[in-house]
Design a protein around this motif. Structure first.
Motif, PDB file in Angstrom:
ATOM      1  N   ASP A  98       0.936  -1.161   0.051  1.00  0.00           N
ATOM      2  CA  ASP A  98      -0.018   0.138   0.119  1.00  0.00           C
ATOM      3  C   ASP A  98       0.947   1.239   0.107  1.00  0.00           C
ATOM      4  O   ASP A  98       0.568   2.266  -0.727  1.00  0.00           O
ATOM      5  CB  ASP A  98      -0.968  -0.025   1.319  1.00  0.00           C
ATOM      6  N   ALA A  99       1.909   1.124   0.860  1.00  0.00           N
ATOM      7  CA  ALA A  99       2.977   2.335   0.626  1.00  0.00           C
ATOM      8  C   ALA A  99       3.390   2.624  -0.604  1.00  0.00           C
ATOM      9  O   ALA A  99       3.430   3.595  -1.086  1.00  0.00           O
ATOM     10  CB  ALA A  99       4.089   2.188   1.679  1.00  0.00           C
ATOM     11  N   LEU A 100       3.846   1.478  -1.308  1.00  0.00           N
ATOM     12  CA  LEU A 100       4.191   1.599  -2.618  1.00  0.00           C
ATOM     13  C   LEU A 100       3.301   2.162  -3.772  1.00  0.00           C
ATOM     14  O   LEU A 100       3.647   3.030  -4.130  1.00  0.00           O
ATOM     15  CB  LEU A 100       4.911   0.264  -3.074  1.00  0.00           C
ATOM     16  N   LEU A 101       2.206   1.540  -3.716  1.00  0.00           N
ATOM     17  CA  LEU A 101       1.110   2.342  -4.584  1.00  0.00           C
ATOM     18  C   LEU A 101       0.511   3.610  -4.203  1.00  0.00           C
ATOM     19  O   LEU A 101       0.563   4.497  -4.910  1.00  0.00           O
ATOM     20  CB  LEU A 101      -0.262   1.331  -4.453  1.00  0.00           C
ATOM     21  N   GLY A 102       0.641   3.698  -2.927  1.00  0.00           N
ATOM     22  CA  GLY A 102       0.339   5.174  -2.306  1.00  0.00           C
ATOM     23  C   GLY A 102       1.708   6.460  -2.963  1.00  0.00           C
ATOM     24  O   GLY A 102       1.175   7.272  -3.382  1.00  0.00           O
ATOM     25  N   ALA A 103       2.895   5.925  -2.724  1.00  0.00           N
ATOM     26  CA  ALA A 103       3.875   6.703  -3.107  1.00  0.00           C
ATOM     27  C   ALA A 103       3.860   6.993  -4.702  1.00  0.00           C
ATOM     28  O   ALA A 103       4.293   7.987  -5.281  1.00  0.00           O
ATOM     29  CB  ALA A 103       5.126   5.973  -3.149  1.00  0.00           C
ATOM     30  N   LEU A 104       3.161   5.828  -5.747  1.00  0.00           N
ATOM     31  CA  LEU A 104       3.159   6.131  -6.986  1.00  0.00           C
ATOM     32  C   LEU A 104       2.095   7.335  -7.194  1.00  0.00           C
ATOM     33  O   LEU A 104       2.194   8.076  -8.199  1.00  0.00           O
ATOM     34  CB  LEU A 104       2.649   4.965  -7.612  1.00  0.00           C
ATOM     35  N   GLY A 105       0.921   7.244  -6.441  1.00  0.00           N
ATOM     36  CA  GLY A 105      -0.075   8.285  -6.365  1.00  0.00           C
ATOM     37  C   GLY A 105       0.725   9.618  -6.254  1.00  0.00           C
ATOM     38  O   GLY A 105       0.245  10.683  -6.994  1.00  0.00           O
ATOM     39  N   GLU A 106       1.337   9.689  -5.381  1.00  0.00           N
ATOM     40  CA  GLU A 106       2.114  11.131  -4.822  1.00  0.00           C
ATOM     41  C   GLU A 106       3.158  11.581  -6.077  1.00  0.00           C
ATOM     42  O   GLU A 106       3.055  12.501  -6.634  1.00  0.00           O
ATOM     43  CB  GLU A 106       3.118  10.957  -3.871  1.00  0.00           C
ATOM     44  N   ARG A 107       3.670  10.585  -6.767  1.00  0.00           N
ATOM     45  CA  ARG A 107       4.669  10.874  -7.633  1.00  0.00           C
ATOM     46  C   ARG A 107       4.078  11.381  -9.042  1.00  0.00           C
ATOM     47  O   ARG A 107       4.530  12.186  -9.641  1.00  0.00           O
ATOM     48  CB  ARG A 107       5.477   9.475  -7.853  1.00  0.00           C
ATOM     49  N   ILE A 108       2.954  10.569  -9.381  1.00  0.00           N
ATOM     50  CA  ILE A 108       2.128  11.051 -10.318  1.00  0.00           C
ATOM     51  C   ILE A 108       1.766  12.457 -10.289  1.00  0.00           C
ATOM     52  O   ILE A 108       1.883  13.412 -11.291  1.00  0.00           O
ATOM     53  CB  ILE A 108       0.583  10.295 -10.479  1.00  0.00           C
ATOM     54  N   MET A 109       1.310  13.175  -9.336  1.00  0.00           N
ATOM     55  CA  MET A 109       0.951  14.441  -8.786  1.00  0.00           C
ATOM     56  C   MET A 109       2.392  15.487  -9.080  1.00  0.00           C
ATOM     57  O   MET A 109       2.207  16.367  -9.764  1.00  0.00           O
ATOM     58  CB  MET A 109       0.506  14.422  -7.384  1.00  0.00           C
ATOM     59  N   GLU A 110       3.394  14.993  -8.707  1.00  0.00           N
ATOM     60  CA  GLU A 110       4.677  15.738  -8.789  1.00  0.00           C
ATOM     61  C   GLU A 110       4.911  15.835 -10.419  1.00  0.00           C
ATOM     62  O   GLU A 110       5.241  16.700 -10.747  1.00  0.00           O
ATOM     63  CB  GLU A 110       5.893  14.700  -8.140  1.00  0.00           C
ATOM     64  N   ARG A 111       4.819  14.678 -10.939  1.00  0.00           N
ATOM     65  CA  ARG A 111       5.160  14.682 -12.463  1.00  0.00           C
ATOM     66  C   ARG A 111       3.998  15.464 -13.124  1.00  0.00           C
ATOM     67  O   ARG A 111       4.321  15.826 -14.492  1.00  0.00           O
ATOM     68  CB  ARG A 111       5.073  13.288 -13.064  1.00  0.00           C
ATOM     69  N   PHE A 112       2.855  15.690 -12.831  1.00  0.00           N
ATOM     70  CA  PHE A 112       1.874  16.689 -13.469  1.00  0.00           C
ATOM     71  C   PHE A 112       2.309  18.049 -13.022  1.00  0.00           C
ATOM     72  O   PHE A 112       1.420  18.863 -13.651  1.00  0.00           O
ATOM     73  CB  PHE A 112       0.540  16.178 -13.031  1.00  0.00           C
ATOM     74  N   ALA A 113       3.147  18.492 -12.111  1.00  0.00           N
ATOM     75  CA  ALA A 113       3.399  19.765 -11.777  1.00  0.00           C
ATOM     76  C   ALA A 113       3.518  20.681 -13.031  1.00  0.00           C
ATOM     77  O   ALA A 113       4.283  20.334 -14.004  1.00  0.00           O
ATOM     78  CB  ALA A 113       4.455  19.948 -11.000  1.00  0.00           C
ATOM     79  N   PRO A 114       2.898  21.770 -13.008  1.00  0.00           N
ATOM     80  CA  PRO A 114       3.058  22.633 -13.966  1.00  0.00           C
ATOM     81  C   PRO A 114       4.584  23.346 -14.269  1.00  0.00           C
ATOM     82  O   PRO A 114       5.187  23.308 -13.196  1.00  0.00           O
ATOM     83  CB  PRO A 114       2.123  23.829 -13.817  1.00  0.00           C
ATOM     84  N   ASP A 115       4.942  23.691 -15.347  1.00  0.00           N
ATOM     85  CA  ASP A 115       6.284  24.477 -15.658  1.00  0.00           C
ATOM     86  C   ASP A 115       6.104  25.917 -15.200  1.00  0.00           C
ATOM     87  O   ASP A 115       5.013  26.567 -15.269  1.00  0.00           O
ATOM     88  CB  ASP A 115       6.305  24.527 -17.252  1.00  0.00           C
ATOM     89  N   GLU A 116       7.229  26.337 -14.300  1.00  0.00           N
ATOM     90  CA  GLU A 116       6.811  27.374 -13.711  1.00  0.00           C
ATOM     91  C   GLU A 116       6.843  28.800 -14.569  1.00  0.00           C
ATOM     92  O   GLU A 116       6.244  29.869 -14.244  1.00  0.00           O
ATOM     93  CB  GLU A 116       8.261  27.707 -12.961  1.00  0.00           C
ATOM     94  N   HIS A 117       7.542  28.410 -15.579  1.00  0.00           N
ATOM     95  CA  HIS A 117       7.410  29.683 -16.643  1.00  0.00           C
ATOM     96  C   HIS A 117       5.995  29.858 -17.228  1.00  0.00           C
ATOM     97  O   HIS A 117       5.586  30.888 -17.425  1.00  0.00           O
ATOM     98  CB  HIS A 117       8.724  29.388 -18.115  1.00  0.00           C
ATOM     99  N   ARG A 118       5.329  28.761 -17.577  1.00  0.00           N
ATOM    100  CA  ARG A 118       4.176  28.967 -18.149  1.00  0.00           C
ATOM    101  C   ARG A 118       3.343  29.411 -17.105  1.00  0.00           C
ATOM    102  O   ARG A 118       2.099  30.131 -17.351  1.00  0.00           O
ATOM    103  CB  ARG A 118       3.616  27.564 -18.794  1.00  0.00           C
ATOM    104  N   LEU A 119       3.452  28.817 -15.980  1.00  0.00           N
ATOM    105  CA  LEU A 119       2.527  29.335 -14.719  1.00  0.00           C
ATOM    106  C   LEU A 119       2.712  30.875 -14.473  1.00  0.00           C
ATOM    107  O   LEU A 119       1.580  31.632 -14.316  1.00  0.00           O
ATOM    108  CB  LEU A 119       3.073  28.755 -13.650  1.00  0.00           C
ATOM    109  N   ALA A 120       3.775  31.435 -14.585  1.00  0.00           N
ATOM    110  CA  ALA A 120       4.038  32.742 -14.414  1.00  0.00           C
ATOM    111  C   ALA A 120       3.432  33.507 -15.467  1.00  0.00           C
ATOM    112  O   ALA A 120       2.667  34.750 -15.002  1.00  0.00           O
ATOM    113  CB  ALA A 120       5.488  33.247 -14.487  1.00  0.00           C
TER     114      ALA A 120
END
Lengths: 191, 191
Positions: free
Chosen positions: A51-73
């Protein structure tokens, strides 16, 4: 420490590749070790249960969806309006459809969590935090609507992504047009 | 002939129980035979490939979501309005959340189909037909909106169902209130 963070991310990325290839039920610590090319037992050191492994994948997915700072600015420099929300949501659709296997994996994890209370806990924390951050961002940016409208948009975009990245109902409308209509209609009463 | 139809439905129902317990990747003809309590080879006689079997499960899910004729007649006797659409959509949410494992299975099949062109064909036919039927019903009933609005509602309701039946963003709003807002806002411009 920085090394541990990097290693953890690399293991999570290997886990996401295993997940895409075999589904949640095929994911084991050993398969992650093999995919990452690290000694057997490494993944277990970082993620102590399945479960910790699967949960960490969920967190990692959100990290990898993070927007580009330049686009966001660039977006953040504009006046708040329905058009600006439309562009924010189009950018979300752009990021999630550019990594379709991650978006599908997140939906699969949300369904798999029904049978795994440990995963439900970790993934629930991640999703709740994501929603609260979205609401805080939306309100701080002076965009039209509040917590209720952000939730309505979230449901509609999740359903659109399922249609774009899984078997489609083939309604035949342009996704950009759909996003524009969803934003203007769901947020207009508050605008 | 009627007997064959019944047997096919019973096999599909057994397949849906296997799918709920083990996921799409655990589903085999042999597992369906065992779950249905029929001789080995029976499921293969009805569904000639794994994709045909998975596709038949998609069709069976749609059959089992069919509305009750009495409830439908009551709704059909009312004047067309946004409130009536709201009650139709609430009835959809009622039916799909009453059989949560079927709703989750349909989402899983839509994702699994990305890796299985044969399943994508069968399931795509089922989903396209469902959407076209929804549009035809909506228009014939004189309800506000057309094909575009039916698609917007469909995306929003699919995303809401994912949130209700999988790990939730926990926005904390009443689903009835959410459905009412989705219908009135997405359909109002056409009303």
């Amino acid at each position: 420490m920085a090394r541990n963070v990097e290693r953890r991310a690399a293991l999570a990325d290997a886990g996401l590749r295993v997940l895409a290839a075999t589904g949640a039920r095929g994911l084991t610590h050993r398969a992650v070790d093999a995919e990452a090319g690290v000694p057997v037992g490494t993944a277990s050191n970082y993620f102590r249960s399945r479960d910790a492994l699967l949960g960490a994948l969920g967190e990692r997915i959100m990290e990898r969806f993070a927007p580009d700072e330049h686009r966001l600015a660039e977006l953040g420099a504009r006046e708040p309006s329905l058009e600006l929300v439309t562009d924010y949501v189009r950018y979300i659709v752009e990021r999630t459809t550019a990594q379709p296997e991650l978006t599908r994996a997140l939906i699969e994890l949300r369904l798999e969590a029904v049978r795994r209370p440990g995963l439900a806990r970790v993934l629930g924390d991640t999703l709740r935090r994501g929603y609260r951050d979205d609401v805080a961002f939306h309100v701080a940016a002076g965009l039209p609507g509040g917590a209720f409208e952000v939730a309505l948009l979230r449901y509609a975009v999740d359903g659109l992504l399922l249609d774009l990245l899984g078997t489609s109902i083939d309604a035949g409308f342009d996704p950009d047009e759909v996003v524009s209509a969803l934003v203007s209609r769901l947020l207009a009463p508050a605008g």
